[in-house]
Scaffold this motif. Sequence first.
Motif, PDB file in Angstrom:
ATOM      1  N   GLU A 237       0.839  -1.200   0.000  1.00 22.87           N
ATOM      2  CA  GLU A 237       0.000   0.000   0.000  1.00 22.87           C
ATOM      3  C   GLU A 237       0.879   1.257   0.000  1.00 22.87           C
ATOM      4  O   GLU A 237       1.908   1.310   0.680  1.00 22.87           O
ATOM      5  N   ASN A 238       0.464   2.251  -0.736  1.00 23.01           N
ATOM      6  CA  ASN A 238       1.136   3.552  -0.743  1.00 23.01           C
ATOM      7  C   ASN A 238       0.148   4.604  -0.256  1.00 23.01           C
ATOM      8  O   ASN A 238      -0.718   5.048  -1.024  1.00 23.01           O
ATOM      9  N   SER A 240       0.241   7.702   0.162  1.00 22.77           N
ATOM     10  CA  SER A 240       0.223   9.016  -0.485  1.00 22.77           C
ATOM     11  C   SER A 240      -0.788   9.084  -1.624  1.00 22.77           C
ATOM     12  O   SER A 240      -1.198  10.171  -2.031  1.00 22.77           O
ATOM     13  N   THR A 241      -1.202   7.930  -2.137  1.00 24.67           N
ATOM     14  CA  THR A 241      -2.191   7.921  -3.223  1.00 24.67           C
ATOM     15  C   THR A 241      -3.615   8.099  -2.708  1.00 24.67           C
ATOM     16  O   THR A 241      -4.535   8.355  -3.481  1.00 24.67           O
ATOM     17  N   PHE A 243      -5.329   5.682  -1.552  1.00 28.62           N
ATOM     18  CA  PHE A 243      -5.955   4.361  -1.611  1.00 28.62           C
ATOM     19  C   PHE A 243      -5.430   3.494  -0.472  1.00 28.62           C
ATOM     20  O   PHE A 243      -4.220   3.357  -0.284  1.00 28.62           O
ATOM     21  N   SER A 287       5.982   3.784   0.221  1.00 32.17           N
ATOM     22  CA  SER A 287       5.189   2.570   0.097  1.00 32.17           C
ATOM     23  C   SER A 287       5.325   1.757   1.367  1.00 32.17           C
ATOM     24  O   SER A 287       6.390   1.716   1.981  1.00 32.17           O
ATOM     25  N   ARG A 310     -10.341   4.620  -1.838  1.00 30.89           N
ATOM     26  CA  ARG A 310     -10.236   5.802  -1.000  1.00 30.89           C
ATOM     27  C   ARG A 310     -11.422   5.837  -0.040  1.00 30.89           C
ATOM     28  O   ARG A 310     -12.554   5.643  -0.467  1.00 30.89           O
ATOM     29  N   LEU A 318     -10.241   0.491  -6.750  1.00 29.63           N
ATOM     30  CA  LEU A 318      -9.045   0.244  -7.546  1.00 29.63           C
ATOM     31  C   LEU A 318      -8.815  -1.251  -7.750  1.00 29.63           C
ATOM     32  O   LEU A 318      -8.414  -1.695  -8.824  1.00 29.63           O
TER      33      LEU A 318
END
Length: 341
Positions: A237-238, A240-241, A243, A287, A310, A318
């Motif tokens: 998982e990242n 900053s996106t 998600f 990440s 999100r 996603l």
Amino acid sequence: MPLSWKEINQQATIEAFRTLKKLDYDLTTLDSVNVFEAIESSNVILMFQPLGNLAGAYIPAQEEGVPAGILINENLPIAKQRYSAAHEFCHFLRQDPPSVDTQEELFSISSYRKDDRERIAESFAASFLMPYPILKRMVKEQDVSPENIEPRHVYNISLRLGSSYIATANHLLYNKIITSSQHKQLQAIPPKKIKEQLGMEGLESSWNDIWVVNKSLGTNNSLKPKVGDTLKFYFPENPSTGFIWEAEYDRTVALVQSGTPEEVYKRPVNLLETVFQMKTGKQIGSSGERSFLFQVQAIGDVKLDFLHRRPWALTELLEMVSFRIEIQDKRHGVNVKMLIG
């Protein structure tokens, strides 16, 4: 003259794959072979009861219209019950005479004089429960080359196959997926040590297991834990996106339970309990990995979905990864359907 091990294994493997084909199992997608279902679909009475030091027994049909029977010690761990059942099933398929097998004979590494029938049944059980196509696929899904396979990988594979850790290591060697040197190293590390390394928090007892699952095993894969096991899921998982991964499942499932045929009722239970969700990353925007841990609390089936989305835009999905959690329990007695069917 006794058969050679090569002849034994050849006969057993052919018998195992012939039976799997007859049962119409898809080895490209199947995780574990339901040996109990296979036995009962062959019109064999399967009974679970305390048998002391016995692991199992096979009783041929005594007269026309009376089916053959297989007895399994209900006090054994499920993995050993499955192996015993497959062993006795081979005796049925080959129309062998009655057979009674002790736990020492089936599970001890000490050598004793086995006749060819017992040696074939022993080899059949391994090939039937751990078919080569499934074994090879599961090694690949561990995302590790065979020469780098570790005890934790073999432990994970054994849980999904429904076999013991040692039996899985033995069959990896038999199929030349690992070397004899690797096999010795695997034998030197018991499952208890592996579970300690994985973290035994939340386990109901030392007999329970820890299922470690990553995203690559999704798409409606079936996991078959026992009550008291823990399930650990890991997803990259990242943050900053925006998600993140979230888990969704029916937390209140109505299970049908029965004491006697007259005592059937429903009660809501929480099959799984989320113990923690943890996200790790070295720094903000980097990440990381989101982890989920579940405690298995009751018998039943539950669909577990992991949604990558999100939180403020739930319809913008996603990705979704799904698992079927089929929580197992030991059986007792005889399947009533076999008696009245």
